[in-house]
Write an enzyme that holds these catalytic residues in place. Structure first.
Site, short mmCIF file in Angstrom:
data_model
loop_
_atom_site.label_atom_id
_atom_site.label_comp_id
_atom_site.label_asym_id
_atom_site.label_seq_id
_atom_site.Cartn_x
_atom_site.Cartn_y
_atom_site.Cartn_z
N SER A 35 0.59 -1.22 0.15
CA SER A 35 -0.13 0.19 -0.38
C SER A 35 0.87 1.41 0.00
O SER A 35 0.47 2.18 0.28
CB SER A 35 -1.43 -0.15 1.12
OG SER A 35 -0.65 -0.07 2.52
N LYS A 89 0.96 4.67 6.65
CA LYS A 89 0.54 6.19 5.46
C LYS A 89 0.55 7.44 5.74
O LYS A 89 1.40 7.44 6.82
CB LYS A 89 -1.92 5.35 5.62
CG LYS A 89 -2.29 4.02 6.07
CD LYS A 89 -1.75 3.79 4.57
CE LYS A 89 -3.27 2.34 4.41
NZ LYS A 89 -3.30 1.21 3.55
#
Length: 225
Positions: A35, A89
C-alpha cells in the site's frame, strides 16, 4: 515457578522495560503489504518514533500529553478506526483543511496538487496478475513525494470536498489504487496515532529470494523524490 521467577528476575525486569520502551518510546514496524509503494516495500522494517506526537499510557490509546503536531506528508503508524489493525499511511490533510479528489488529483484548500511523471512499470497483484503501474511526483505546497497509480484497478479516484474536523487526519497510501486508507476506513482521530515512521532499519526481499536489500538499510523516508 516462583523459584524460577526469583532466579530470573533480572531477565524478567529487562523484558518488562523493553516492552514499555516499545509501546511508549520507540518501535519498529514490518511492512506487510504494497500500500505504500513505491516508497516502502514488503520486507522493509521501519523505525517508528512513538514520542513524535503524543505520550501515551503504555499498551493503551490514552494520551497523557502532546509532544508535537502531525504534519502533512508525515508517514505514520496508527490503529485503524475500523477494527484496530495497525496501518501505515501518509498524512494528506490536517484538521481544518478542505480536501477533495478529482480523477486521482488532490485539491487542498482550493490549491490543486502538482503531478510530474517519473516512469512506468508493472506490479503483480494476487487477484489480478501483473498490471501496469505509473509513478508520479506529487507536490502539495512545499512538500513532495512519490506515488504510484494502477490504472487497470478499480479504485476510489474521486471524493467530494470535506473539511477535516479538529483532532482528525486524512490518511492515504502512496500506492493510491491499492490501499485501504481514509477513503475506505474514514478519518483517523489523533488518539489512534501511534508514531511517525522515520527511516528504514533493515530490508529483505520477502517476495523473492529473501536476500537483504542492504541499499535500503538506514534510508530516510523523507527527501526521497
Amino acid at each position: 515457578m516462583t523459584n524460577w521467577a526469583r532466579a530470573n528476575k533480572g531477565f524478567l525486569l529487562f523484558l518488562m522495560l523493553f516492552g514499555i520502551f516499545r509501546t511508549a518510546v520507540a518501535d519498529w514496524n514490518p511492512i506487510p503489504s504494497a500500500s505504500m509503494h513505491p516508497n516502502l516495500l514488503e520486507g522493509d522494517v521501519v523505525f517508528v518514533n512513538r514520542l513524535a506526537y503524543n505520550v501515551k499510557v503504555p499498551l493503551t490509546d490514552i494520551v497523557l500529553g502532546k509532544t508535537g503536531e502531525p504534519q502533512r506528508g508525515d508517514i505514520v503508524t496508527f490503529s485503524s478506526p475500523q477494527g484496530g489493525t495497525r496501518l501505515i499511511k501518509r498524512i494528506i490533510a490536517l484538521p481544518g483543511d478542505r480536501v477533495e479528489m478529482r480523477d486521482e488529483h488532490l485539491i487542498i484548500n482550493g490549491q490543486p496538487a502538482d503531478y510530474a511523471m517519473l516512469g512506468s512499470g508493472s506490479e503483480t497483484i494476487a487477484s489480478a496478475g501483473k498490471l501496469a503501474s505509473v509513478q508520479l511526483r506529487e507536490s502539495i505546497g512545499a512538500g513532495q513525494h512519490r506515488i504510484q497509480l494502477l490504472p487497470e484497478v478499480r479504485a476510489k479516484r474521486d471524493f467530494a470536498a470535506i473539511t477535516i474536523p479538529p483532532e482528525q487526519f486524512m490518511m492515504l497510501g502512496d500506492n493510491r489504487d491499492n490501499s485501504q486508507d481514509s477513503r475506505y476506513i474514514g478519518l483517523v482521530p489523533r488518539a489512534l496515532l501511534i508514531g511517525r515512521a522515520e527511516r528504514i532499519l533493515a530490508s529483505a526481499d520477502i517476495e523473492g529470494n529473501w536476500l537483504p536489500r542492504t541499499e535500503r538499510f538506514g534510508m530516510s523516508l523523507y527527501g526521497q523524490h
